[in-house]
Design a protein around this motif. Structure first.
Motif, PDB file in Angstrom:
ATOM      1  N   MET A 134       0.820  -1.192   0.000  1.00 23.20           N
ATOM      2  CA  MET A 134       0.000   0.000   0.000  1.00 23.20           C
ATOM      3  C   MET A 134       0.865   1.257   0.000  1.00 23.20           C
ATOM      4  O   MET A 134       0.514   2.236  -0.631  1.00 23.20           O
ATOM      5  N   ARG A 135       1.996   1.215   0.703  1.00 20.97           N
ATOM      6  CA  ARG A 135       2.880   2.371   0.758  1.00 20.97           C
ATOM      7  C   ARG A 135       3.529   2.627  -0.598  1.00 20.97           C
ATOM      8  O   ARG A 135       3.744   3.775  -0.981  1.00 20.97           O
ATOM      9  N   ILE A 136       3.834   1.562  -1.328  1.00 24.45           N
ATOM     10  CA  ILE A 136       4.451   1.723  -2.642  1.00 24.45           C
ATOM     11  C   ILE A 136       3.464   2.370  -3.599  1.00 24.45           C
ATOM     12  O   ILE A 136       3.824   3.255  -4.382  1.00 24.45           O
ATOM     13  N   LEU A 137       2.219   1.952  -3.546  1.00 24.96           N
ATOM     14  CA  LEU A 137       1.185   2.539  -4.393  1.00 24.96           C
ATOM     15  C   LEU A 137       1.029   4.023  -4.096  1.00 24.96           C
ATOM     16  O   LEU A 137       0.907   4.841  -5.012  1.00 24.96           O
ATOM     17  N   ARG A 138       1.059   4.392  -2.832  1.00 22.83           N
ATOM     18  CA  ARG A 138       0.941   5.800  -2.441  1.00 22.83           C
ATOM     19  C   ARG A 138       2.145   6.591  -2.943  1.00 22.83           C
ATOM     20  O   ARG A 138       2.003   7.712  -3.433  1.00 22.83           O
ATOM     21  N   LEU A 139       3.339   6.019  -2.861  1.00 21.48           N
ATOM     22  CA  LEU A 139       4.544   6.691  -3.346  1.00 21.48           C
ATOM     23  C   LEU A 139       4.493   6.885  -4.859  1.00 21.48           C
ATOM     24  O   LEU A 139       4.817   7.960  -5.364  1.00 21.48           O
ATOM     25  N   VAL A 140       4.064   5.868  -5.584  1.00 21.37           N
ATOM     26  CA  VAL A 140       3.935   5.980  -7.040  1.00 21.37           C
ATOM     27  C   VAL A 140       2.924   7.056  -7.400  1.00 21.37           C
ATOM     28  O   VAL A 140       3.143   7.854  -8.319  1.00 21.37           O
ATOM     29  N   PHE A 141       1.823   7.131  -6.666  1.00 20.48           N
ATOM     30  CA  PHE A 141       0.814   8.160  -6.924  1.00 20.48           C
ATOM     31  C   PHE A 141       1.377   9.558  -6.676  1.00 20.48           C
ATOM     32  O   PHE A 141       1.155  10.472  -7.469  1.00 20.48           O
ATOM     33  N   LEU A 142       2.118   9.760  -5.610  1.00 18.96           N
ATOM     34  CA  LEU A 142       2.691  11.070  -5.305  1.00 18.96           C
ATOM     35  C   LEU A 142       3.714  11.500  -6.351  1.00 18.96           C
ATOM     36  O   LEU A 142       3.746  12.661  -6.763  1.00 18.96           O
ATOM     37  N   ILE A 143       4.527  10.561  -6.805  1.00 17.03           N
ATOM     38  CA  ILE A 143       5.502  10.883  -7.854  1.00 17.03           C
ATOM     39  C   ILE A 143       4.786  11.230  -9.153  1.00 17.03           C
ATOM     40  O   ILE A 143       5.134  12.192  -9.835  1.00 17.03           O
ATOM     41  N   SER A 144       3.755  10.486  -9.505  1.00 11.66           N
ATOM     42  CA  SER A 144       2.986  10.772 -10.722  1.00 11.66           C
ATOM     43  C   SER A 144       2.303  12.130 -10.629  1.00 11.66           C
ATOM     44  O   SER A 144       2.265  12.885 -11.605  1.00 11.66           O
ATOM     45  N   ALA A 145       1.761  12.453  -9.467  1.00 16.47           N
ATOM     46  CA  ALA A 145       1.122  13.760  -9.277  1.00 16.47           C
ATOM     47  C   ALA A 145       2.142  14.882  -9.421  1.00 16.47           C
ATOM     48  O   ALA A 145       1.848  15.938  -9.990  1.00 16.47           O
ATOM     49  N   GLY A 146       3.355  14.667  -8.951  1.00 14.94           N
ATOM     50  CA  GLY A 146       4.417  15.672  -9.102  1.00 14.94           C
ATOM     51  C   GLY A 146       4.777  15.908 -10.552  1.00 14.94           C
ATOM     52  O   GLY A 146       4.945  17.048 -10.985  1.00 14.94           O
ATOM     53  N   PHE A 147       4.884  14.822 -11.321  1.00 16.86           N
ATOM     54  CA  PHE A 147       5.164  14.975 -12.749  1.00 16.86           C
ATOM     55  C   PHE A 147       4.014  15.681 -13.467  1.00 16.86           C
ATOM     56  O   PHE A 147       4.233  16.504 -14.349  1.00 16.86           O
ATOM     57  N   ALA A 148       2.790  15.366 -13.116  1.00 21.85           N
ATOM     58  CA  ALA A 148       1.628  16.019 -13.741  1.00 21.85           C
ATOM     59  C   ALA A 148       1.613  17.504 -13.412  1.00 21.85           C
ATOM     60  O   ALA A 148       1.331  18.337 -14.275  1.00 21.85           O
ATOM     61  N   LEU A 149       1.926  17.858 -12.179  1.00 25.68           N
ATOM     62  CA  LEU A 149       1.952  19.262 -11.785  1.00 25.68           C
ATOM     63  C   LEU A 149       3.056  20.008 -12.515  1.00 25.68           C
ATOM     64  O   LEU A 149       2.846  21.128 -12.993  1.00 25.68           O
TER      65      LEU A 149
END
Length: 60
Positions: free
Chosen positions: A1-16
């Protein structure tokens, strides 16, 4: 679950970063034209986005 959250945060950073919120603004543009010729009238237009040296334009 923590890995999924980390991947989501990194993806959100790239999108921003990709949308221009971190620096250079995205410049929208719009055009519209109406013409009259011997074969009748026509209407056209388009929208576009420009950021730095990259531009995308869609016209009809």
């Amino acid at each position: 679950m923590r890995i999924l959250r980390l991947v989501f945060l990194i993806s959100a950073g790239f999108a921003l970063a990709g949308c221009g919120a971190d620096g250079e603004p995205v410049q929208p543009s719009m055009s519209a034209n109406v013409g009259v010729g011997s074969s009748g009238t026509y209407v056209g237009g388009g929208v576009g986005l420009r950021r730095g040296g990259l531009g995308v334009y869609l016209g009809i």
